[in-house]
Scaffold this motif. Structure first.
Motif, PDB file in Angstrom:
ATOM      1  N   PHE A  31       0.889  -1.149   0.000  1.00  0.00           N
ATOM      2  CA  PHE A  31       0.000   0.000   0.000  1.00  0.00           C
ATOM      3  C   PHE A  31       0.928   1.200   0.000  1.00  0.00           C
ATOM      4  O   PHE A  31       1.872   1.257   0.797  1.00  0.00           O
ATOM      5  N   ALA A  32       0.695   2.163  -0.862  1.00  0.00           N
ATOM      6  CA  ALA A  32       1.539   3.350  -0.920  1.00  0.00           C
ATOM      7  C   ALA A  32       0.708   4.568  -0.541  1.00  0.00           C
ATOM      8  O   ALA A  32      -0.421   4.727  -0.998  1.00  0.00           O
ATOM      9  N   GLN A  33       1.285   5.393   0.303  1.00  0.00           N
ATOM     10  CA  GLN A  33       0.625   6.617   0.741  1.00  0.00           C
ATOM     11  C   GLN A  33       1.622   7.768   0.634  1.00  0.00           C
ATOM     12  O   GLN A  33       2.700   7.594   0.084  1.00  0.00           O
ATOM     13  N   GLN A  34       1.262   8.915   1.162  1.00  0.00           N
ATOM     14  CA  GLN A  34       2.058  10.122   1.005  1.00  0.00           C
ATOM     15  C   GLN A  34       3.544   9.885   1.289  1.00  0.00           C
ATOM     16  O   GLN A  34       3.911   9.266   2.273  1.00  0.00           O
ATOM     17  N   ASN A  35       4.371  10.368   0.360  1.00  0.00           N
ATOM     18  CA  ASN A  35       5.836  10.300   0.416  1.00  0.00           C
ATOM     19  C   ASN A  35       6.392   8.904   0.166  1.00  0.00           C
ATOM     20  O   ASN A  35       7.564   8.663   0.415  1.00  0.00           O
ATOM     21  N   TRP A  36       5.577   7.992  -0.327  1.00  0.00           N
ATOM     22  CA  TRP A  36       6.070   6.673  -0.705  1.00  0.00           C
ATOM     23  C   TRP A  36       6.285   6.643  -2.210  1.00  0.00           C
ATOM     24  O   TRP A  36       5.566   7.289  -2.969  1.00  0.00           O
ATOM     25  N   TRP A  37       7.266   5.873  -2.623  1.00  0.00           N
ATOM     26  CA  TRP A  37       7.569   5.663  -4.028  1.00  0.00           C
ATOM     27  C   TRP A  37       6.979   4.319  -4.444  1.00  0.00           C
ATOM     28  O   TRP A  37       6.945   3.388  -3.650  1.00  0.00           O
ATOM     29  N   MET A  38       6.562   4.237  -5.699  1.00  0.00           N
ATOM     30  CA  MET A  38       5.971   2.982  -6.171  1.00  0.00           C
ATOM     31  C   MET A  38       6.160   2.840  -7.677  1.00  0.00           C
ATOM     32  O   MET A  38       6.231   3.821  -8.407  1.00  0.00           O
ATOM     33  N   SER A  39       6.245   1.603  -8.072  1.00  0.00           N
ATOM     34  CA  SER A  39       6.264   1.214  -9.475  1.00  0.00           C
ATOM     35  C   SER A  39       6.263  -0.308  -9.487  1.00  0.00           C
ATOM     36  O   SER A  39       6.260  -0.941  -8.427  1.00  0.00           O
ATOM     37  N   ASP A  40       6.270  -0.899 -10.654  1.00  0.00           N
ATOM     38  CA  ASP A  40       6.627  -2.306 -10.784  1.00  0.00           C
ATOM     39  C   ASP A  40       8.134  -2.246 -11.014  1.00  0.00           C
ATOM     40  O   ASP A  40       8.593  -2.069 -12.142  1.00  0.00           O
ATOM     41  N   TYR A  41       8.906  -2.346  -9.940  1.00  0.00           N
ATOM     42  CA  TYR A  41      10.334  -2.041 -10.024  1.00  0.00           C
ATOM     43  C   TYR A  41      11.117  -3.023 -10.873  1.00  0.00           C
ATOM     44  O   TYR A  41      12.089  -2.635 -11.521  1.00  0.00           O
ATOM     45  N   ASP A  42      10.729  -4.269 -10.905  1.00  0.00           N
ATOM     46  CA  ASP A  42      11.398  -5.214 -11.792  1.00  0.00           C
ATOM     47  C   ASP A  42      11.257  -4.739 -13.231  1.00  0.00           C
ATOM     48  O   ASP A  42      12.227  -4.673 -13.982  1.00  0.00           O
ATOM     49  N   ALA A  43      10.062  -4.364 -13.607  1.00  0.00           N
ATOM     50  CA  ALA A  43       9.809  -3.889 -14.977  1.00  0.00           C
ATOM     51  C   ALA A  43      10.421  -2.512 -15.220  1.00  0.00           C
ATOM     52  O   ALA A  43      10.960  -2.247 -16.294  1.00  0.00           O
ATOM     53  N   PHE A  44      10.347  -1.627 -14.226  1.00  0.00           N
ATOM     54  CA  PHE A  44      10.863  -0.263 -14.373  1.00  0.00           C
ATOM     55  C   PHE A  44      12.375  -0.273 -14.614  1.00  0.00           C
ATOM     56  O   PHE A  44      12.862   0.326 -15.579  1.00  0.00           O
ATOM     57  N   PHE A  45      13.121  -0.966 -13.756  1.00  0.00           N
ATOM     58  CA  PHE A  45      14.580  -0.955 -13.872  1.00  0.00           C
ATOM     59  C   PHE A  45      15.091  -1.797 -15.037  1.00  0.00           C
ATOM     60  O   PHE A  45      16.134  -1.500 -15.599  1.00  0.00           O
ATOM     61  N   LYS A  46      14.354  -2.832 -15.404  1.00  0.00           N
ATOM     62  CA  LYS A  46      14.785  -3.699 -16.519  1.00  0.00           C
ATOM     63  C   LYS A  46      14.141  -3.300 -17.835  1.00  0.00           C
ATOM     64  O   LYS A  46      14.383  -3.942 -18.860  1.00  0.00           O
ATOM     65  N   GLU A  47      13.313  -2.245 -17.786  1.00  0.00           N
ATOM     66  CA  GLU A  47      12.635  -1.724 -18.974  1.00  0.00           C
ATOM     67  C   GLU A  47      11.910  -2.824 -19.753  1.00  0.00           C
ATOM     68  O   GLU A  47      12.153  -3.053 -20.923  1.00  0.00           O
ATOM     69  N   LYS A  48      11.013  -3.499 -19.015  1.00  0.00           N
ATOM     70  CA  LYS A  48      10.229  -4.566 -19.630  1.00  0.00           C
ATOM     71  C   LYS A  48       8.767  -4.404 -19.230  1.00  0.00           C
ATOM     72  O   LYS A  48       8.414  -3.476 -18.518  1.00  0.00           O
TER      73      LYS A  48
END
Length: 189
Positions: free
Chosen positions: A71-88
């Motif tokens: 769960f992400a709330q104020q001042n939290w970072w979020m993404s699908d990090y595997d996909a974000f960093f590997k550009e997939k």
């Protein structure tokens, strides 16, 4: 953008000139309740900083069962990090549970900002390290604790979320049935 500056300056101070440069790497987006920022299969182009609202980061298995990762709330970072960093393509979803605003930026922007401004490289490293530590603690709790212990820890860490997130989703996050969560919740009242 003042919220972005305050967020960064919790870790590293910035001059006005430095912040003017940093802000050019971020774009503001208003997000409606039930709006998705990422769908499974999307090209994952962005990382998001939550300014307001609550977001659910999750994946769905082959049988259609949903697993909440964060769960992400104020001042939290979020993404699908595997996909974000590997550009997939994404294997996760991000859904807005309570309307709000996010700032978003690309991996290329993050890399350029880090290369150009050592303070931001430090900032991102600290945030990534803190996120990794929190993830390890969550995994440890899921693997080695009782439902009561998981609920107690969630309540202690995120008391504001207990009232703002439907119990069904808290149960999914904790890896317990809705009925078990109801018993735990009733025991705390």
């Amino acid at each position: 953008m003042d919220r972005l500056r305050k967020h960064i300056e919790q870790i590293t101070p910035l001059t006005d000139e430095e912040f003017d440069y940093v802000r050019t790497f971020f774009t503001l987006k208003k997000v409606r309740k039930n709006q998705y920022l990422i769908h499974e299969g999307d090209d994952t182009k962005y990382e998001y900083l939550v300014l307001s609202g609550i977001y659910k980061v999750f994946f769905v298995d082959n049988a259609g069962k949903e697993y909440i990762v964060q769960f992400a709330q104020q001042n939290w970072w979020m993404s699908d990090y595997d996909a974000f960093f590997k550009e997939k393509e994404a294997t996760m979803f991000i859904e807005c549970m309570d309307a709000g605003e996010v700032l978003y930026s690309t991996l290329a922007s993050r890399e350029k900002l880090s290369a150009d401004l050592h303070k931001m490289e430090h900032f991102f490293r600290v945030k990534l390290t803190n996120g990794y530590v929190a993830l390890q603690q969550r995994i440890k709790l899921l693997l080695s604790s009782t439902p009561q212990q998981r609920y107690a820890e969630f309540s202690k860490l995120y008391p504001e979320l207990i009232e703002r997130i439907p119990k069904k989703f808290i149960a999914e996050y904790l890896g317990v049935s809705r009925e078990t969560l109801s018993r735990l919740y009733a025991g705390k009242s």
